[in-house]
Scaffold this motif. Structure first.
Motif, PDB file in Angstrom:
ATOM      1  N   SER A  68       0.830  -1.194   0.000  1.00  0.00           N
ATOM      2  CA  SER A  68       0.000   0.000   0.000  1.00  0.00           C
ATOM      3  C   SER A  68       0.872   1.254   0.000  1.00  0.00           C
ATOM      4  N   TRP A  69       0.653   2.117  -1.008  1.00  0.00           N
ATOM      5  CA  TRP A  69       1.411   3.360  -1.060  1.00  0.00           C
ATOM      6  C   TRP A  69       1.050   4.275   0.109  1.00  0.00           C
ATOM      7  N   TRP A  70      -0.190   4.229   0.545  1.00  0.00           N
ATOM      8  CA  TRP A  70      -0.619   5.035   1.685  1.00  0.00           C
ATOM      9  C   TRP A  70       0.120   4.599   2.945  1.00  0.00           C
ATOM     10  N   ASP A  71       0.260   3.287   3.145  1.00  0.00           N
ATOM     11  CA  ASP A  71       0.982   2.781   4.315  1.00  0.00           C
ATOM     12  C   ASP A  71       2.468   3.113   4.225  1.00  0.00           C
ATOM     13  N   ARG A  72       3.011   3.109   3.017  1.00  0.00           N
ATOM     14  CA  ARG A  72       4.425   3.455   2.845  1.00  0.00           C
ATOM     15  C   ARG A  72       4.700   4.895   3.284  1.00  0.00           C
ATOM     16  N   LEU A  73       3.734   5.744   3.093  1.00  0.00           N
ATOM     17  CA  LEU A  73       3.897   7.149   3.476  1.00  0.00           C
ATOM     18  C   LEU A  73       3.621   7.365   4.961  1.00  0.00           C
ATOM     19  N   ARG A  74       2.506   6.836   5.432  1.00  0.00           N
ATOM     20  CA  ARG A  74       2.091   7.168   6.792  1.00  0.00           C
ATOM     21  C   ARG A  74       2.852   6.418   7.881  1.00  0.00           C
ATOM     22  N   ILE A  75       3.559   5.353   7.546  1.00  0.00           N
ATOM     23  CA  ILE A  75       4.290   4.604   8.568  1.00  0.00           C
ATOM     24  C   ILE A  75       5.231   5.506   9.351  1.00  0.00           C
ATOM     25  N   TRP A  76       5.785   6.511   8.696  1.00  0.00           N
ATOM     26  CA  TRP A  76       6.760   7.382   9.347  1.00  0.00           C
ATOM     27  C   TRP A  76       6.132   8.223  10.456  1.00  0.00           C
ATOM     28  N   PHE A  77       4.846   8.516  10.340  1.00  0.00           N
ATOM     29  CA  PHE A  77       4.201   9.438  11.270  1.00  0.00           C
ATOM     30  C   PHE A  77       3.148   8.760  12.145  1.00  0.00           C
ATOM     31  N   MET A  78       3.070   7.451  12.053  1.00  0.00           N
ATOM     32  CA  MET A  78       2.130   6.703  12.882  1.00  0.00           C
ATOM     33  C   MET A  78       2.717   6.489  14.280  1.00  0.00           C
ATOM     34  N   PRO A  79       1.875   6.071  15.236  1.00  0.00           N
ATOM     35  CA  PRO A  79       2.388   5.798  16.591  1.00  0.00           C
ATOM     36  C   PRO A  79       3.528   4.789  16.571  1.00  0.00           C
ATOM     37  N   THR A  80       4.428   4.950  17.496  1.00  0.00           N
ATOM     38  CA  THR A  80       5.622   4.104  17.559  1.00  0.00           C
ATOM     39  C   THR A  80       5.238   2.626  17.599  1.00  0.00           C
ATOM     40  N   GLY A  81       5.864   1.854  16.754  1.00  0.00           N
ATOM     41  CA  GLY A  81       5.599   0.424  16.695  1.00  0.00           C
ATOM     42  C   GLY A  81       4.575   0.029  15.650  1.00  0.00           C
ATOM     43  N   TRP A  82       3.847   1.031  15.102  1.00  0.00           N
ATOM     44  CA  TRP A  82       2.862   0.711  14.077  1.00  0.00           C
ATOM     45  C   TRP A  82       3.551   0.207  12.823  1.00  0.00           C
ATOM     46  N   ARG A  83       2.970  -0.874  12.226  1.00  0.00           N
ATOM     47  CA  ARG A  83       3.491  -1.437  10.989  1.00  0.00           C
ATOM     48  C   ARG A  83       2.338  -1.718  10.047  1.00  0.00           C
ATOM     49  N   PRO A  84       2.558  -1.635   8.738  1.00  0.00           N
ATOM     50  CA  PRO A  84       1.489  -1.998   7.797  1.00  0.00           C
ATOM     51  C   PRO A  84       1.010  -3.416   8.055  1.00  0.00           C
ATOM     52  N   ALA A  85      -0.298  -3.637   7.963  1.00  0.00           N
ATOM     53  CA  ALA A  85      -0.873  -4.938   8.297  1.00  0.00           C
ATOM     54  C   ALA A  85      -0.277  -6.057   7.446  1.00  0.00           C
ATOM     55  N   ASP A  86      -0.087  -5.796   6.158  1.00  0.00           N
ATOM     56  CA  ASP A  86       0.435  -6.852   5.292  1.00  0.00           C
ATOM     57  C   ASP A  86       1.880  -7.197   5.641  1.00  0.00           C
TER      58      ASP A  86
END
Length: 416
Positions: free
Chosen positions: A256-274
């Protein structure tokens, strides 16, 4: 005035006193490789700061000059008191979000990677905090705090935090209610679930009490220091890159391109589901926690310690020369420090190629000195070249002696 530069001798005096306290009380709060790794991160941070701190200084000065709502007098005591309190408030939010957002944690995590807790840990600082850290202090510029006052209270805030990194001082009664202390800061460096992400203040603990992030140190829950994803390395360069590398790897793997972008600014430890499904990460089991260690002979340890002293002195010299160094000189100095500390880290990890890297590092001093002379960093007269020749000769003799006295063993660190 560079308060940090003048404080360096006192830092090492207090570290020496803590080592004596260790021996007197029968405690073992220091391991050579861990302490050198922490100190190396500090030296690297100060060296790179010669180049990177300009980001924060320029943005602050610009905001103060063009956006300041009030005109505050740097000669007023109350302005200094206000600035000192305001800075710590801004620091609280910088620090807190540094634990709560992935990209900010990538910078701040360096300070938490040590699995020991002592005064050398205080000097373990990031080299990448400049990327976003300046944002949190712009409110001070908008209010009108002069740059000189801002820089001074920032240095005083940092200096205060040094003494709280020790296991030798117990709880301090009423002082615990108002100020950051060794006890409530030990909590901050813990990876125990009950302690994680608590006690963010730099000088004052009141912000944590107000905003619900305070946690007392509990007798029934001994602190386990470190991070839940261990560094497992003595390399200060990798220490600064580890979390960034992990985030980049997860971003690259995500579909997911959206997950590739937002991972940097998500809460610590958050990872794309896939990515989390395909590459699960094990949770740390603190009941089986073992500190990272690489067996080294006494000769190997002494060699690393002595080489580090050279870079400590060199880094201190760079700080002292900061006002007269050209941008090229600063970059050259940073490169020299980075190469040396990387090599020492590889040596402490007992890498199979560490001796070859040491030889390369030692020989690289010759062209680097010539470049330093060419760019006016120093005058490489006969005495300087003689000193360098003596250093290289003694280092090569030491390297030969250590190699004869020990063999390269297996490393516990993962490939970097």
């Amino acid at each position: 005035m560079n308060y940090i530069l003048y404080a360096v001798p006192f830092f090492f005096l207090l570290i020496g006193l803590e080592l004596l306290a260790d021996r007197w009380r029968g405690m073992r709060t220091y391991r050579l490789a861990d302490a050198l790794n922490s100190l190396s991160a500090g030296v690297l941070s100060q060296a790179t700061g010669l180049v990177t701190k300009v980001v924060g200084l320029l943005t602050y000065a610009f905001a103060w000059e063009h956006l300041a709502v009030f005109t505050l007098d740097a000669g007023s005591l109350w302005v200094w008191v206000f600035a000192f309190l305001f800075y710590d408030f801004c620091y609280y939010w910088n620090h807190r979000l540094g634990h709560e957002r992935n990209v900010l944690w990538a910078a701040h995590s360096v300070h938490h990677q040590s699995e020991d807790y002592n005064l050398s840990t205080a000097l373990r600082q990031t080299s990448t905090g400049f990327i976003f850290g300046w944002i949190f202090y712009l409110p001070m510029a908008v209010v009108g705090v002069p740059p000189l006052v801002f820089l001074s209270v920032a240095a005083l805030n940092l200096l205060y935090q040094f003494w709280v990194h020790t296991r030798h001082i117990p709880k301090l009664g009423w002082f615990e209610w108002l100020f950051i202390t060794p006890s409530n800061h030990r909590v901050h460096h813990a990876q125990n679930p009950i302690y994680m992400d608590r006690n963010y203040g730099g000088v004052f603990i009141v912000w944590d009490r107000i905003f619900g992030t305070f946690q007392e140190e509990l007798d029934e829950e001994p602190v386990v220091f470190g991070v839940t994803v261990p560094l497992a390395s003595w390399n200060p360069l990798w220490a600064n890159l580890q979390v960034y590398a992990g985030l980049w790897s997860d971003a690259r793997r995500s579909e997911s391109w959206w997950d590739r972008l937002r991972i940097w600014f998500m809460p610590t430890g958050w990872r794309p589901a896939d990515v989390a499904a395909r590459f699960p990460q094990e949770k740390a089991d603190l009941s089986r926690f073992v500190k990272f260690e690489v067996p080294l002979g006494r000769g190997q340890q002494c060699y690393a310690a002595l080489q580090f002293v050279v870079y400590l002195l060199g880094g201190t010299w760079l700080l002292a020369q900061a006002e007269v160094l050209t941008p090229v000189g600063m970059l050259l100095g940073c490169a020299w420090v980075a190469l040396g500390l990387y090599s020492i880290g590889a040596w402490l990890e007992n890498r199979s190629w560490a001796i070859r890297l040491e030889l390369l590092r030692l020989l690289a001093n010759l062209p680097l000195l010539a470049l330093a002379d060419a760019f006016g960093m120093l005058t490489a007269g006969t005495s300087v070249w003689t000193l360098l020749a003596g250093y290289l000769l003694l280092s090569l003799i030491g390297l030969w002696g250590v190699r004869r006295g020990s063999s390269v063993g297996p490393t516990l660190a993962p490939p970097v």
